[in-house]
Design an enzyme around this catalytic site. Sequence first.
Site, PDB file in Angstrom:
ATOM      1  N   CYS A  34       0.842  -1.205   0.000  1.00 52.02           N
ATOM      2  CA  CYS A  34       0.000   0.000   0.000  1.00 52.02           C
ATOM      3  C   CYS A  34       0.874   1.251   0.000  1.00 52.02           C
ATOM      4  O   CYS A  34       1.957   1.258   0.577  1.00 52.02           O
ATOM      5  CB  CYS A  34      -0.905   0.018   1.228  1.00 52.02           C
ATOM      6  SG  CYS A  34      -2.174  -1.261   1.244  1.00 52.02           S
ATOM      7  N   GLN A  38     -10.172  -8.760 -12.400  1.00 49.32           N
ATOM      8  CA  GLN A  38      -9.842  -7.602 -11.579  1.00 49.32           C
ATOM      9  C   GLN A  38      -9.878  -7.996 -10.107  1.00 49.32           C
ATOM     10  O   GLN A  38     -10.690  -8.813  -9.681  1.00 49.32           O
ATOM     11  CB  GLN A  38     -10.837  -6.465 -11.834  1.00 49.32           C
ATOM     12  CG  GLN A  38     -10.747  -5.852 -13.214  1.00 49.32           C
ATOM     13  CD  GLN A  38      -9.541  -4.943 -13.383  1.00 49.32           C
ATOM     14  OE1 GLN A  38      -8.710  -4.786 -12.473  1.00 49.32           O
ATOM     15  NE2 GLN A  38      -9.417  -4.338 -14.557  1.00 49.32           N
ATOM     16  N   PHE A  41      -7.609  -8.072 -26.006  1.00 47.61           N
ATOM     17  CA  PHE A  41      -7.178  -8.401 -24.643  1.00 47.61           C
ATOM     18  C   PHE A  41      -8.424  -8.758 -23.815  1.00 47.61           C
ATOM     19  O   PHE A  41      -8.595  -8.287 -22.689  1.00 47.61           O
ATOM     20  CB  PHE A  41      -6.415  -7.247 -23.997  1.00 47.61           C
ATOM     21  CG  PHE A  41      -5.310  -6.675 -24.839  1.00 47.61           C
ATOM     22  CD1 PHE A  41      -4.061  -7.258 -24.868  1.00 47.61           C
ATOM     23  CD2 PHE A  41      -5.525  -5.539 -25.621  1.00 47.61           C
ATOM     24  CE1 PHE A  41      -3.037  -6.730 -25.643  1.00 47.61           C
ATOM     25  CE2 PHE A  41      -4.520  -5.001 -26.402  1.00 47.61           C
ATOM     26  CZ  PHE A  41      -3.271  -5.600 -26.426  1.00 47.61           C
ATOM     27  N   ASP A  49      -8.248  -3.471 -23.628  1.00 51.39           N
ATOM     28  CA  ASP A  49      -7.920  -3.415 -22.202  1.00 51.39           C
ATOM     29  C   ASP A  49      -6.561  -4.074 -22.013  1.00 51.39           C
ATOM     30  O   ASP A  49      -6.448  -5.191 -21.512  1.00 51.39           O
ATOM     31  CB  ASP A  49      -9.010  -4.139 -21.397  1.00 51.39           C
ATOM     32  CG  ASP A  49      -8.811  -4.014 -19.892  1.00 51.39           C
ATOM     33  OD1 ASP A  49      -7.825  -3.387 -19.458  1.00 51.39           O
ATOM     34  OD2 ASP A  49      -9.650  -4.557 -19.143  1.00 51.39           O
ATOM     35  N   CYS A  65      -4.869   0.685 -17.265  1.00 50.41           N
ATOM     36  CA  CYS A  65      -4.465   0.674 -15.862  1.00 50.41           C
ATOM     37  C   CYS A  65      -3.201   1.507 -15.641  1.00 50.41           C
ATOM     38  O   CYS A  65      -2.608   1.448 -14.561  1.00 50.41           O
ATOM     39  CB  CYS A  65      -4.237  -0.762 -15.374  1.00 50.41           C
ATOM     40  SG  CYS A  65      -2.985  -1.675 -16.287  1.00 50.41           S
TER      41      CYS A  65
END
Length: 425
Positions: free
Chosen positions: A75, A261, A290, A356, A382
């Site tokens: 994180c 995802q 994709f 994608d 992304c």
Amino acid sequence: MIEVRIESLAFGGDGVGRHRGQAVFIPLTAPGDLVHCRVTERRRRYLRGELVELLEAGEGRCRPRCPVFGRCGGCHWQHLDEQTQQHWKERLFSDILRRQLRRDALPLQPLLAARQAWNYRSRVQFKCHALKEGMAIGFFRRGSHFVEAVDHCAIAADAVNLVLPWLRDQLPQVPRPDRVPQVDVGCDDHDRLRLVVHDIAPAGAGAGPRLRTAAEDAGWALFSQSGRKQTLRQLVGPSELEILVDEPPLRLGYGPGGFAQVHLEQNRQLVAAALEMLRLQGDERVLDLFCGMGNLSLPLARRVARVDGVEAHAPSIEQARKNAAVNGIGNAAFFVADAARFLRQADTSYDLVVLDPPRGGARDVTRALLSHRPRRILYISCDPMTLARDLSPLLGQGYRLLSARAADLFPQTYHLESLSLLEAG
């Protein structure tokens, strides 16, 4: 030691301030913070530093939930409240597109914010390191390959966290625990679990046989992997996990080595946002590049004349075909192929091309799109840097950007997903 006031955040997660005219990048800081930092790297145009002391806290700073936050590399932004994270994801997406595309006026839509900011990750890679006193299981420490052990991951799904004490108990008992560097754990929308043990022990000394019975007793699927995806071996339990998308729900299975995802609820929101953005008429011929196991192909197929899905990973295409059959969808076809090569060789004209790609983007596909020239292009990305790189030639050769929207699929990190819709002029 220098004193710095943090003014903004950079894509990558660091706070940014200035010292004697130079930008200073400092991890784990928040806008508005006043900090003492130690300079760790000096470059001609910028400095990098590490936080030594927080003198004043910025307005958006909060207390991290995880006791190893700051050491664990998973994180980046647990020290920022949700509103601040969302603000900066939206702003960073906007700033990157404006700067890279050299356009001040862009049709940007509000961030698709995450409804669930904690315990959302349905897939986690637990790193493992054998010690004399047992196994250290967790994640790589920030900037290193040292394993930071965790008892609980604040962003992993509850079902995934159930596996941690089991691994700490079971892994020390296998013949060569020092040859198990990683265990992939995934759960689905029904909280079913699948484990993939990365096992590089010599033949006959692998962890799989020892773990098989324990996994079966727990009701979990177990696979072993000794190298690349081709070495995956099913030990016990079903191969598929199942996610739900669209309304009424489509049931989409995906196997080990396949892709879904990590934020299942946000994935549903992303698919819904894409369908709303497209405003389909029902007669379109669509190419989904994709396509994976059909996450967007099959919701699209419900609303258009035909969908062709393309993916280079053959097991994902097998899964997409199975998912189409299970859900009674007959107007979707799926092909194992390189995306750019398929597009260059296509003898069908498409009204809409969806892509994608992975984080590296789709530079070759962009060139093929300019030759094929579909009426509309939906680019799901992304990484805003590679998105801007790939959009630039399209916008320079006859396409216009109708809409762009960032989506938060990765709370507590700087990562973001996005949707960009283009139309031929």
